[in-house]
Design a protein around this motif. Structure first.
Motif, mmCIF file in Angstrom:
data_model
loop_
_atom_site.group_PDB
_atom_site.id
_atom_site.type_symbol
_atom_site.label_atom_id
_atom_site.label_comp_id
_atom_site.label_asym_id
_atom_site.label_seq_id
_atom_site.Cartn_x
_atom_site.Cartn_y
_atom_site.Cartn_z
ATOM 1 N N ARG A 162 1.288 8.059 5.927
ATOM 2 C CA ARG A 162 -0.146 7.754 5.907
ATOM 3 C C ARG A 162 -0.310 6.321 5.431
ATOM 4 O O ARG A 162 0.676 5.656 5.089
ATOM 5 N N THR A 163 -1.526 5.844 5.410
ATOM 6 C CA THR A 163 -1.816 4.540 4.821
ATOM 7 C C THR A 163 -2.851 4.728 3.726
ATOM 8 O O THR A 163 -3.657 5.667 3.763
ATOM 9 N N VAL A 164 -2.810 3.857 2.732
ATOM 10 C CA VAL A 164 -3.790 3.897 1.645
ATOM 11 C C VAL A 164 -4.417 2.517 1.503
ATOM 12 O O VAL A 164 -3.788 1.504 1.798
ATOM 13 N N ALA B 30 -9.170 -9.529 -6.277
ATOM 14 C CA ALA B 30 -8.444 -9.825 -5.040
ATOM 15 C C ALA B 30 -8.947 -8.879 -3.953
ATOM 16 O O ALA B 30 -9.506 -7.819 -4.249
ATOM 17 N N PRO B 31 -8.751 -9.247 -2.693
ATOM 18 C CA PRO B 31 -9.187 -8.365 -1.597
ATOM 19 C C PRO B 31 -8.421 -7.041 -1.614
ATOM 20 O O PRO B 31 -7.301 -6.965 -2.108
ATOM 21 N N SER B 32 -9.042 -6.010 -1.053
ATOM 22 C CA SER B 32 -8.363 -4.722 -0.918
ATOM 23 C C SER B 32 -7.123 -4.892 -0.049
ATOM 24 O O SER B 32 -7.061 -5.775 0.806
ATOM 25 N N GLN B 33 -6.147 -4.038 -0.277
ATOM 26 C CA GLN B 33 -4.872 -4.145 0.430
ATOM 27 C C GLN B 33 -4.536 -2.808 1.086
ATOM 28 O O GLN B 33 -4.643 -1.757 0.463
ATOM 29 N N ARG B 34 -4.135 -2.858 2.353
ATOM 30 C CA ARG B 34 -3.693 -1.662 3.058
ATOM 31 C C ARG B 34 -2.197 -1.518 2.868
ATOM 32 O O ARG B 34 -1.438 -2.465 3.100
ATOM 33 N N ARG B 35 -1.777 -0.352 2.423
ATOM 34 C CA ARG B 35 -0.358 -0.111 2.197
ATOM 35 C C ARG B 35 0.116 1.071 3.028
ATOM 36 O O ARG B 35 -0.578 2.078 3.159
ATOM 37 N N PHE B 36 1.322 0.942 3.537
ATOM 38 C CA PHE B 36 1.953 2.041 4.250
ATOM 39 C C PHE B 36 2.643 2.953 3.236
ATOM 40 O O PHE B 36 3.202 2.488 2.249
ATOM 41 N N VAL B 37 2.595 4.252 3.531
ATOM 42 C CA VAL B 37 3.228 5.244 2.663
ATOM 43 C C VAL B 37 4.315 5.947 3.458
ATOM 44 O O VAL B 37 4.079 6.409 4.585
ATOM 45 N N VAL B 38 5.510 6.014 2.879
ATOM 46 C CA VAL B 38 6.643 6.694 3.514
ATOM 47 C C VAL B 38 7.200 7.739 2.552
ATOM 48 O O VAL B 38 6.986 7.667 1.339
ATOM 49 N N LEU C 200 4.433 1.179 -0.048
ATOM 50 C CA LEU C 200 5.293 0.000 0.047
ATOM 51 C C LEU C 200 4.509 -1.242 -0.348
ATOM 52 O O LEU C 200 3.469 -1.548 0.248
ATOM 53 N N THR C 201 4.991 -1.953 -1.366
ATOM 54 C CA THR C 201 4.299 -3.143 -1.842
ATOM 55 C C THR C 201 5.297 -4.097 -2.486
ATOM 56 O O THR C 201 6.352 -3.660 -2.962
ATOM 57 N N ASP C 202 4.952 -5.356 -2.511
ATOM 58 C CA ASP C 202 5.818 -6.358 -3.131
ATOM 59 C C ASP C 202 5.698 -6.232 -4.647
ATOM 60 O O ASP C 202 4.684 -6.570 -5.235
ATOM 61 N N ARG C 203 6.750 -5.739 -5.281
ATOM 62 C CA ARG C 203 6.782 -5.565 -6.735
ATOM 63 C C ARG C 203 7.688 -6.611 -7.393
ATOM 64 O O ARG C 203 8.184 -6.413 -8.486
#
Length: 198
Positions: free
Chosen positions: A114-116, A123-131, A148-151
């Protein structure tokens, strides 16, 4: 002898108690004793042998994983995502055996669960992919959703949230770290790097 009003009260009590008893029985069939873990533990991504530190955070609902160059693509009728996990971004000083890991990057391609949409302060909202990924923690295999996000700017490449804790019956000791009673098998970073190079 019970009057009609007393019969109603007894029936109501049974109607109230039976679901509670059923819930108690079903929960007792699950792992009744929760696993106690610290607020930071070692996590091993299955299929890679890569060991990384994970923060267990009750303030986050969904787990997240460090990922860069996240790119969606279609595989048949399914949406997939490819991403990279640079080993050097969260290198442990005692785990590299002096090997330069700047160029070592793990690559993954997985179906999108899914995506969240993440709201970020200032900061602007961010769309993230979920696996969904398999991993080992405290000597036990688990499966959970990771966004998935840059950590790279965070101390820990992985964060485990409440959904994982709830589904796998985990209690967190916020005053202690690395208290898991069992370890997972893993490879040191140098060995992971050599496998990637080969």
């Amino acid at each position: 002898m019970l009057t009609d009003s007393k019969r109603y009260v007894v029936a109501a009590l049974f109607a109230f108690l039976i679901p509670s008893i059923a819930m108690a029985e079903s929960s007792s069939n699950e792992n009744a004793v929760p696993e106690r873990l610290g607020f930071v533990e070692w996590l091993v991504l299955e299929g890679t042998g890569l060991r990384m530190k994970a923060r267990l955070d009750t303030g986050a609902k969904t787990s997240s994983l460090h990922a860069v160059n996240v790119e969606p693509f279609m595989k048949g009728d399914e949406e997939w995502v490819s991403f990279q996990l640079p080993l050097a971004d969260h290198q442990d000083e005692d785990d590299a055996d002096g090997k330069n890991l700047e160029e070592v990057i793990l690559e993954f391609s997985l179906p999108v669960e899914r995506t969240v949409k993440i709201k970020r302060k200032g900061a602007p909202s961010q769309r993230r992919f979920v696996v969904v990924m398999d991993f080992c923690i405290a000597g036990t295999s688990h499966k959970t959703e990771f966004s998935l996000t840059d950590r790279g700017k965070f101390s820990y490449p992985a964060l485990l949230g409440r959904r994982f804790m709830r589904d796998d019956n985990i209690l967190i000791d916020s005053a202690d770290a690395f208290i898991a009673k069992q370890d997972c098998e893993y490879k040191n970073l140098a060995d992971v790097a050599e496998e990637q190079a080969g």
